[in-house]
Design an enzyme around this catalytic site. Sequence first.
Site, PDB file in Angstrom:
ATOM      1  CB  SER A 141      71.990  54.094  13.186  1.00 52.08           C
ATOM      2  OG  SER A 141      73.176  54.001  12.414  1.00 52.08           O
ATOM      3  CE1 TYR A 154      70.704  48.996  11.365  1.00 51.67           C
ATOM      4  CE2 TYR A 154      71.735  51.018  10.563  1.00 51.67           C
ATOM      5  CZ  TYR A 154      71.499  50.114  11.588  1.00 51.67           C
ATOM      6  OH  TYR A 154      72.053  50.326  12.833  1.00 51.67           O
TER       7      TYR A 154
HETATM    8  P1  NAD Z   1      73.042  42.965  18.522  1.00 52.44           P
HETATM    9  O1  NAD Z   1      72.917  42.146  17.288  1.00 52.44           O
HETATM   10  O2  NAD Z   1      74.258  42.819  19.373  1.00 52.44           O
HETATM   11  O3  NAD Z   1      71.772  42.726  19.435  1.00 52.44           O
HETATM   12  C1  NAD Z   1      70.491  42.696  18.873  1.00 52.44           C
HETATM   13  C2  NAD Z   1      69.512  42.199  19.894  1.00 52.44           C
HETATM   14  O4  NAD Z   1      68.238  42.135  19.265  1.00 52.44           O
HETATM   15  C3  NAD Z   1      69.782  40.799  20.424  1.00 52.44           C
HETATM   16  O5  NAD Z   1      69.365  40.773  21.778  1.00 52.44           O
HETATM   17  C4  NAD Z   1      68.874  39.916  19.569  1.00 52.44           C
HETATM   18  O6  NAD Z   1      68.506  38.724  20.233  1.00 52.44           O
HETATM   19  C5  NAD Z   1      67.696  40.831  19.412  1.00 52.44           C
HETATM   20  N1  NAD Z   1      66.876  40.583  18.235  1.00 52.44           N
HETATM   21  C6  NAD Z   1      67.269  40.486  16.947  1.00 52.44           C
HETATM   22  N2  NAD Z   1      66.212  40.279  16.157  1.00 52.44           N
HETATM   23  C7  NAD Z   1      65.124  40.254  16.956  1.00 52.44           C
HETATM   24  C8  NAD Z   1      63.740  40.095  16.737  1.00 52.44           C
HETATM   25  N3  NAD Z   1      63.234  39.886  15.515  1.00 52.44           N
HETATM   26  N4  NAD Z   1      62.914  40.162  17.800  1.00 52.44           N
HETATM   27  C9  NAD Z   1      63.393  40.346  19.044  1.00 52.44           C
HETATM   28  N5  NAD Z   1      64.690  40.491  19.313  1.00 52.44           N
HETATM   29  C10 NAD Z   1      65.543  40.449  18.290  1.00 52.44           C
HETATM   30  O7  NAD Z   1      72.847  44.481  18.044  1.00 52.44           O
HETATM   31  P2  NAD Z   1      73.510  45.861  18.520  1.00 52.44           P
HETATM   32  O8  NAD Z   1      74.704  46.123  17.682  1.00 52.44           O
HETATM   33  O9  NAD Z   1      73.629  45.940  20.001  1.00 52.44           O
HETATM   34  O10 NAD Z   1      72.396  46.875  18.003  1.00 52.44           O
HETATM   35  C11 NAD Z   1      71.365  47.348  18.827  1.00 52.44           C
HETATM   36  C12 NAD Z   1      70.726  48.565  18.175  1.00 52.44           C
HETATM   37  O11 NAD Z   1      71.719  49.570  17.965  1.00 52.44           O
HETATM   38  C13 NAD Z   1      70.133  48.279  16.790  1.00 52.44           C
HETATM   39  O12 NAD Z   1      68.949  48.998  16.612  1.00 52.44           O
HETATM   40  C14 NAD Z   1      71.200  48.800  15.836  1.00 52.44           C
HETATM   41  O13 NAD Z   1      70.667  49.174  14.599  1.00 52.44           O
HETATM   42  C15 NAD Z   1      71.691  49.993  16.633  1.00 52.44           C
HETATM   43  N6  NAD Z   1      73.017  50.446  16.223  1.00 52.44           N
HETATM   44  C16 NAD Z   1      74.090  49.598  16.299  1.00 52.44           C
HETATM   45  C17 NAD Z   1      75.325  50.067  15.895  1.00 52.44           C
HETATM   46  C18 NAD Z   1      76.540  49.199  15.939  1.00 52.44           C
HETATM   47  O14 NAD Z   1      77.566  49.610  15.357  1.00 52.44           O
HETATM   48  N7  NAD Z   1      76.520  48.058  16.610  1.00 52.44           N
HETATM   49  C19 NAD Z   1      75.466  51.372  15.414  1.00 52.44           C
HETATM   50  C20 NAD Z   1      74.358  52.178  15.349  1.00 52.44           C
HETATM   51  C21 NAD Z   1      73.128  51.714  15.767  1.00 52.44           C
END
Ligand code: NAD
Length: 259
Positions: A141, A154
Amino acid sequence: FLRGKRALVTGGTSGIGLAICQRLQALGAHVVANSFEDAEEASPRLATTNDKGLPIAFAQADMADHAAISAMVDQVEAQHGAIDILVNNVGVQHVAPITDFPDQVWQRILDINLSAAFFLSKRLLPGMADNKWGRIINIASAHGLVASPYKSAYVVAKHGLLGFTKVTALEHAQAGITCNAICPGYVWTPLVEAQLEDQCKVHGLERQEVIENIMLQPQPTKRFVEVEEVAEMAAYLCGDLARSITGTALSIDGGWTAK
Ligand code: NAD
């Protein structure tokens, strides 16, 4: 160009992880999406077929649970064979000041956002080394590079994930294996949607004010990144022409960390 490659994407049933699954699948890989959801809940979203007509496979496991991760790897390898591409994508967030941050939530975020990447890499690297080819992509991130208040666990986990990316890359630099991190800024996904309410609470602002004044404030482009942009970068890193890119952190953050 990923025909014959097998990929495992943690947290692959939503947001960024799902977009990565779909992109790798479209490029011919056989993709396994992990999540802690039930198969019936997840499978409608995994219908994208690859060139062999296979949908995205599903592997259920809670990434906070070491034993469950280990059992999932056993099952995935038995069912699909050795994994060539590991995308450590799973990540959860909690927004609270340090003084109010619940201890168990701190531990759970470190387990899911950091330790799961270690356990999975440890298990899957030997198979990649045997095949003299592998790709590990850690979804970090902008918060792996810089901090924001109220996101202690985080920010710590994502900074740690960048360190782990570098060590993984160095230990396997001559093994045909690359390991890189992608550092997105705000991407519009269910994770961001879910933290809107908490952000409203800690900042005492309305929804639209949080979007404009908090979320998009650090992002000079003033737009959310889209999941497809992150998926395309992940796909590029899997290609043979990306073989010299290793141990690095690639920002997709609309200029956030340029400041
Ligand atoms: P999201 O919440 O849309 O999806 C998360 C996924 O992880 C889902 O499939 C959920 O079922 C699964 N999940 C959650 N907890 C779990 C667990 N304990 N075991 C197994 N599966 C689990 O999230 P996203 O926004 O697509 O984020 C994905 C990655 O990208 C993360 O690592 C997040 O930190 C990173 N990220 C997101 C953003 C953003 O703005 N959305 C920005 C930077 C980084």
